[in-house]
Design a protein around this motif. Sequence first.
Motif, PDB file in Angstrom:
ATOM      1  N   PRO A 152      33.370   0.879  -0.830  1.00  0.00           N
ATOM      2  CA  PRO A 152      34.298   0.121  -1.702  1.00  0.00           C
ATOM      3  C   PRO A 152      35.699   0.732  -1.720  1.00  0.00           C
ATOM      4  CG  PRO A 152      32.784   1.416  -3.038  1.00  0.00           C
ATOM      5  CD  PRO A 152      32.317   1.553  -1.619  1.00  0.00           C
ATOM      6  N   VAL A 153      36.360   0.673  -0.588  1.00  0.00           N
ATOM      7  CA  VAL A 153      37.646   1.338  -0.408  1.00  0.00           C
ATOM      8  C   VAL A 153      38.685   0.855  -1.413  1.00  0.00           C
ATOM      9  CG1 VAL A 153      39.595   1.635   1.163  1.00  0.00           C
ATOM     10  CG2 VAL A 153      37.260   1.850   2.033  1.00  0.00           C
ATOM     11  N   LEU A 154      38.809  -0.454  -1.609  1.00  0.00           N
ATOM     12  CA  LEU A 154      39.879  -0.983  -2.457  1.00  0.00           C
ATOM     13  C   LEU A 154      39.731  -0.545  -3.912  1.00  0.00           C
ATOM     14  CD1 LEU A 154      40.322  -4.612  -1.070  1.00  0.00           C
ATOM     15  CD2 LEU A 154      41.562  -2.523  -0.462  1.00  0.00           C
ATOM     16  N   ALA A 155      38.500  -0.273  -4.353  1.00  0.00           N
ATOM     17  CA  ALA A 155      38.264   0.159  -5.731  1.00  0.00           C
ATOM     18  C   ALA A 155      38.394   1.663  -5.902  1.00  0.00           C
ATOM     19  CB  ALA A 155      36.874  -0.292  -6.187  1.00  0.00           C
ATOM     20  N   MET A 156      38.523   2.418  -4.769  1.00  0.00           N
ATOM     21  CA  MET A 156      38.470   3.867  -4.877  1.00  0.00           C
ATOM     22  C   MET A 156      39.566   4.605  -4.107  1.00  0.00           C
ATOM     23  SD  MET A 156      34.306   4.305  -4.729  1.00  0.00           S
ATOM     24  CE  MET A 156      34.305   6.036  -5.178  1.00  0.00           C
ATOM     25  N   VAL A 157      40.370   3.873  -3.347  1.00  0.00           N
ATOM     26  CA  VAL A 157      41.469   4.492  -2.602  1.00  0.00           C
ATOM     27  C   VAL A 157      42.729   3.665  -2.826  1.00  0.00           C
ATOM     28  CG1 VAL A 157      42.329   5.229  -0.345  1.00  0.00           C
ATOM     29  CG2 VAL A 157      39.874   5.378  -0.842  1.00  0.00           C
ATOM     30  N   ASN A 158      43.793   4.322  -3.212  1.00  0.00           N
ATOM     31  CA  ASN A 158      45.068   3.656  -3.464  1.00  0.00           C
ATOM     32  C   ASN A 158      45.940   3.735  -2.217  1.00  0.00           C
ATOM     33  OD1 ASN A 158      47.154   2.398  -4.837  1.00  0.00           O
ATOM     34  ND2 ASN A 158      46.959   3.702  -6.639  1.00  0.00           N
ATOM     35  N   PHE A 159      46.736   2.703  -1.997  1.00  0.00           N
ATOM     36  CA  PHE A 159      47.626   2.659  -0.833  1.00  0.00           C
ATOM     37  C   PHE A 159      49.050   2.404  -1.320  1.00  0.00           C
ATOM     38  CE2 PHE A 159      43.457   1.182   0.499  1.00  0.00           C
ATOM     39  CZ  PHE A 159      43.207   1.965   1.615  1.00  0.00           C
ATOM     40  N   VAL A 166      56.138   3.844   6.082  1.00  0.00           N
ATOM     41  CA  VAL A 166      54.913   4.636   6.247  1.00  0.00           C
ATOM     42  C   VAL A 166      53.985   4.383   5.060  1.00  0.00           C
ATOM     43  CG1 VAL A 166      53.958   6.977   6.335  1.00  0.00           C
ATOM     44  CG2 VAL A 166      56.028   6.404   7.626  1.00  0.00           C
ATOM     45  N   ILE A 167      52.705   4.181   5.346  1.00  0.00           N
ATOM     46  CA  ILE A 167      51.702   3.954   4.303  1.00  0.00           C
ATOM     47  C   ILE A 167      50.928   5.245   4.064  1.00  0.00           C
ATOM     48  CG2 ILE A 167      49.613   2.667   3.677  1.00  0.00           C
ATOM     49  CD1 ILE A 167      50.670   0.339   5.318  1.00  0.00           C
ATOM     50  N   THR A 168      50.756   5.608   2.802  1.00  0.00           N
ATOM     51  CA  THR A 168      49.982   6.793   2.449  1.00  0.00           C
ATOM     52  C   THR A 168      48.851   6.401   1.509  1.00  0.00           C
ATOM     53  OG1 THR A 168      51.418   7.299   0.562  1.00  0.00           O
ATOM     54  CG2 THR A 168      51.979   8.304   2.678  1.00  0.00           C
ATOM     55  N   THR A 169      47.781   7.197   1.536  1.00  0.00           N
ATOM     56  CA  THR A 169      46.657   6.955   0.632  1.00  0.00           C
ATOM     57  C   THR A 169      46.677   7.957  -0.511  1.00  0.00           C
ATOM     58  OG1 THR A 169      45.156   8.437   1.840  1.00  0.00           O
ATOM     59  CG2 THR A 169      45.215   6.117   2.521  1.00  0.00           C
ATOM     60  N   CYS A 184      52.473   2.711  12.050  1.00  0.00           N
ATOM     61  CA  CYS A 184      51.988   1.791  13.083  1.00  0.00           C
ATOM     62  C   CYS A 184      53.029   0.745  13.469  1.00  0.00           C
ATOM     63  CB  CYS A 184      50.695   1.124  12.623  1.00  0.00           C
ATOM     64  SG  CYS A 184      49.301   2.267  12.665  1.00  0.00           S
ATOM     65  N   GLY A 185      54.262   1.138  13.473  1.00  0.00           N
ATOM     66  CA  GLY A 185      55.315   0.293  14.017  1.00  0.00           C
ATOM     67  C   GLY A 185      55.434  -1.074  13.376  1.00  0.00           C
ATOM     68  N   ILE A 186      55.451  -2.116  14.241  1.00  0.00           N
ATOM     69  CA  ILE A 186      55.763  -3.468  13.764  1.00  0.00           C
ATOM     70  C   ILE A 186      54.511  -4.297  13.467  1.00  0.00           C
ATOM     71  CG2 ILE A 186      57.973  -3.502  15.001  1.00  0.00           C
ATOM     72  CD1 ILE A 186      56.586  -5.207  17.151  1.00  0.00           C
ATOM     73  N   MET A 187      53.336  -3.689  13.465  1.00  0.00           N
ATOM     74  CA  MET A 187      52.116  -4.448  13.199  1.00  0.00           C
ATOM     75  C   MET A 187      52.182  -5.109  11.825  1.00  0.00           C
ATOM     76  SD  MET A 187      48.118  -3.186  13.149  1.00  0.00           S
ATOM     77  CE  MET A 187      48.047  -2.967  14.931  1.00  0.00           C
ATOM     78  N   ASP A 188      51.722  -6.348  11.733  1.00  0.00           N
ATOM     79  CA  ASP A 188      51.657  -7.073  10.470  1.00  0.00           C
ATOM     80  C   ASP A 188      50.898  -6.240   9.443  1.00  0.00           C
ATOM     81  OD1 ASP A 188      51.690  -9.774   8.904  1.00  0.00           O
ATOM     82  OD2 ASP A 188      49.571  -9.155   8.920  1.00  0.00           O
ATOM     83  N   LYS A 189      51.401  -6.186   8.199  1.00  0.00           N
ATOM     84  CA  LYS A 189      50.816  -5.308   7.189  1.00  0.00           C
ATOM     85  C   LYS A 189      49.365  -5.664   6.882  1.00  0.00           C
ATOM     86  CE  LYS A 189      51.549  -3.199   2.681  1.00  0.00           C
ATOM     87  NZ  LYS A 189      52.413  -3.102   1.480  1.00  0.00           N
ATOM     88  N   ALA A 190      49.035  -6.960   6.818  1.00  0.00           N
ATOM     89  CA  ALA A 190      47.660  -7.361   6.526  1.00  0.00           C
ATOM     90  C   ALA A 190      46.723  -6.874   7.634  1.00  0.00           C
ATOM     91  CB  ALA A 190      47.564  -8.874   6.373  1.00  0.00           C
ATOM     92  N   GLU A 191      47.167  -6.997   8.898  1.00  0.00           N
ATOM     93  CA  GLU A 191      46.362  -6.522  10.025  1.00  0.00           C
ATOM     94  C   GLU A 191      46.240  -5.003   9.993  1.00  0.00           C
ATOM     95  OE1 GLU A 191      44.586  -8.096  12.465  1.00  0.00           O
ATOM     96  OE2 GLU A 191      44.886  -9.799  11.135  1.00  0.00           O
ATOM     97  N   LEU A 192      47.344  -4.343   9.648  1.00  0.00           N
ATOM     98  CA  LEU A 192      47.327  -2.890   9.564  1.00  0.00           C
ATOM     99  C   LEU A 192      46.358  -2.425   8.486  1.00  0.00           C
ATOM    100  CD1 LEU A 192      48.371  -0.120  10.299  1.00  0.00           C
ATOM    101  CD2 LEU A 192      50.361  -0.535   8.829  1.00  0.00           C
ATOM    102  N   ARG A 195      42.759  -2.139   9.483  1.00  0.00           N
ATOM    103  CA  ARG A 195      42.458  -0.937  10.253  1.00  0.00           C
ATOM    104  C   ARG A 195      42.408   0.305   9.359  1.00  0.00           C
ATOM    105  NH1 ARG A 195      44.258  -5.038  12.787  1.00  0.00           N
ATOM    106  NH2 ARG A 195      44.008  -5.309  15.036  1.00  0.00           N
ATOM    107  N   ILE A 196      43.311   0.358   8.386  1.00  0.00           N
ATOM    108  CA  ILE A 196      43.319   1.502   7.469  1.00  0.00           C
ATOM    109  C   ILE A 196      42.047   1.529   6.632  1.00  0.00           C
ATOM    110  CG2 ILE A 196      44.509   2.563   5.514  1.00  0.00           C
ATOM    111  CD1 ILE A 196      47.105   1.334   6.590  1.00  0.00           C
ATOM    112  N   VAL A 197      41.626   0.373   6.150  1.00  0.00           N
ATOM    113  CA  VAL A 197      40.388   0.294   5.346  1.00  0.00           C
ATOM    114  C   VAL A 197      39.204   0.731   6.184  1.00  0.00           C
ATOM    115  CG1 VAL A 197      38.786  -1.309   4.240  1.00  0.00           C
ATOM    116  CG2 VAL A 197      41.221  -1.421   3.706  1.00  0.00           C
ATOM    117  N   ARG A 198      39.185   0.332   7.467  1.00  0.00           N
ATOM    118  CA  ARG A 198      38.089   0.733   8.354  1.00  0.00           C
ATOM    119  C   ARG A 198      38.044   2.255   8.513  1.00  0.00           C
ATOM    120  NH1 ARG A 198      37.689   0.755  14.457  1.00  0.00           N
ATOM    121  NH2 ARG A 198      36.021   2.258  14.827  1.00  0.00           N
TER     122      ARG A 198
END
Length: 245
Positions: A152-159, A166-169, A184-192, A195-198
Amino acid sequence: MNRSEDTAPLMLLTKFEDLELADIVRASMAENAEMSLTPVGPSNSKAFEIVYCGVTFNISITPGPGNISGLKEIFCSFDPGQVQSGLSIALGAHVAGGERVPAIVRTLLDVARKVGVLCGAVATVWRPANIVSGFEYFEEAADGYLLDGPFPVLAMVNFKTRTDGVITTSGLETLSGQELQIECGIMDKAELMRRIVRVAHDIAVNGPVLAKVSLDGLEPGEKLELDPISGAGLIKMKCYSVLDA
């Protein structure tokens, strides 16, 4: 505030006043074959020890919701004004620091969802990441994980996204000893974020990354590079495609 409240990573918010909630917990546990409950202090105490699957948890009930302003809200629909009490759940002394042991975290989540159902919880606070999530969402996410689904990443890790993109957890360190820093450069944030959640799931479930590694991404030719910075409790993450090389 007692030690249990100070160290508890998780709190359930309810609509019951604190003394009523303590009575509900005592009555519910008296008929519960899975968990054993021991009051800490006098018979009318609002502090308990629960033993479940061989793991001891310290339970503490306090009036009001506590300080929940400024917390990141995930699928919340409750009215903070209706919250009358909070039930904190901390790991017992014999498993202190066990948030970095996946099996203990699974047991903690299992206890939280079961106790939350018994006391009619409306929300769950995960303090290490400063997140409050609606209890229905938390229960569903925990259920899925306990059935070998995603953590349950979204309930336990903040972004958080810095001004430079740059995105940090925040909160992953409690579970693994490391946080992520993602470029991750120009990658769409939703797509990025997919990958981060994975990657956050992999770290929370399998433990820290000890050496630089390249994982297969979600698309053909895509790679996710994880580079731990020694002594910093930080992993630098990059996404790239070998097809562009």
